[in-house]
Design an enzyme around this catalytic site. Structure first.
Site, short mmCIF file in Angstrom:
data_model
loop_
_atom_site.label_atom_id
_atom_site.label_comp_id
_atom_site.label_asym_id
_atom_site.label_seq_id
_atom_site.Cartn_x
_atom_site.Cartn_y
_atom_site.Cartn_z
N CYS A 44 0.61 -0.82 0.16
CA CYS A 44 0.00 -0.40 -0.19
C CYS A 44 0.75 1.14 -0.24
CB CYS A 44 -0.54 0.26 1.26
SG CYS A 44 -1.17 1.70 2.10
N HIS A 82 0.09 4.05 1.17
CA HIS A 82 -0.19 5.34 2.46
C HIS A 82 0.53 4.92 3.27
CE1 HIS A 82 -3.91 5.54 -0.43
NE2 HIS A 82 -3.29 6.43 -0.62
N HIS A 83 1.28 4.03 3.64
CA HIS A 83 1.41 2.40 4.74
C HIS A 83 2.69 2.65 4.83
CE1 HIS A 83 -2.20 3.89 6.27
NE2 HIS A 83 -3.01 4.65 6.57
N HIS A 100 -5.82 -5.53 3.62
CA HIS A 100 -5.09 -4.33 3.54
C HIS A 100 -4.61 -4.47 4.92
CE1 HIS A 100 -5.45 -1.92 -0.58
NE2 HIS A 100 -6.43 -2.92 0.16
#
Ligand SMILES: Nc1nc2c(ncn2[C@@H]2O[C@H](COP(=O)(O)OP(=O)(O)OP(=O)(O)O)[C@@H](O)[C@H]2O)c(=O)[nH]1
Ligand SMILES: [Zn+2]
Length: 214
Positions: free
Chosen positions: A103, A105-106, A172
């Site tokens: 991912c 974002h993280h 996720h």
């Protein structure tokens, strides 16, 4: 630079060694710098209050750098196709293809399965190449929607297929292990192109072959 080989034509010599094909560098990527990545991981560990001189952590920055480089480096492959001599004109679907990605974002994994199908035109594709295409786009910092779309668009363009369908279902870790902590929730995305999108019977057959309800 990570690259993917262009369509490889085995029409004239199906058992001969495959030609290398043209190479397409992926946009937006540079060669990874292993030393800098390891130093940055060491910095991160120190910023998190860990002692990187401690014996058990000494090799960790290098290991983490190598792990990320491995997960973000696509494997090259040739998109081998064969002439559709028998005029096969129904869907080809490979379902339950396991995959993992990161991912954006993280930097945490998301993983699950994909179902990928296409409606052949003049060429049929080596079956393993559906999984390899997905993996190619998955070895990047991703969101699931983009991974789905890139896989479908690229197959459609390369195969000149009459239609393509990609369904991805994934968990996720950024939602499971932290934040919302919704462990076990799964996100489903899909991209349908050509007749798989526009023709109702084909679309329903695609979902049935994927083991999904139409
Ligand atoms: N659309 C989409 N969102 C994603 C994907 N992977 C992670 N996200 C989301 O990206 C969002 C980032 O939101 P932010 O509010 O900036 O980050 P955050 O503060 O860590 O948010 P929380 O995860 O809710 O704690 C989150 O809602 C994630 O669930 C993905 O593949 N697609
Ligand atoms: Zn995330």
């Amino acid at each position: 630079m990570a690259e993917i080989a262009a369509l490889t034509d085995v029409r004239s010599a199906p058992h001969a060694e495959r030609p290398a094909g043209r190479r397409h560098p992926l946009p937006g990527r540079q060669e990874p710098d292993r030393e800098r990545a390891a130093a940055a991981v060491a910095d991160l560990l120190r910023a998190l209050g860990r002692d990187t001189t401690e014996v058990n952590l000494r090799e960790t920055p290098r290991r983490v750098a190598d792990a990320f480089i491995e997960m973000l480096t696509p494997r090259e492959f040739a998109l081998t196709t064969f002439p559709n001599d028998e005029g096969y004109d129904e869907l080809v679907v490979v379902r339950d293809i396991p995959f993992h990605s990161l991912c954006e974002h993280h930097l945490l994994p998301f993983q699950g399965v994909a179902h990928i199908g296409y409606l052949p035109g003049e060429r049929i594709l080596g079956l393993s190449k559906l999984a390899r295409t997905l993996e190619h786009f998955a070895r990047n910092l991703q969101v699931q929607e983009r991974l789905t779309r890139q896989t479908a668009d690229w197959l459609q363009a390369q195969l000149a297929a009459r239609g393509v369908g990609v369904v991805i279902e994934a968990e996720h870790m950024c939602m499971s292990l932290r934040g919302a902590q919704s462990s076990g929730s799964r996100t489903r995305t899909m991209t349908l192109l050509g007749a798989v999108k526009d023709d109702r019977r084909t679309r329903e057959e695609f979902f049935t072959l994927c083991g999904l309800q139409a």
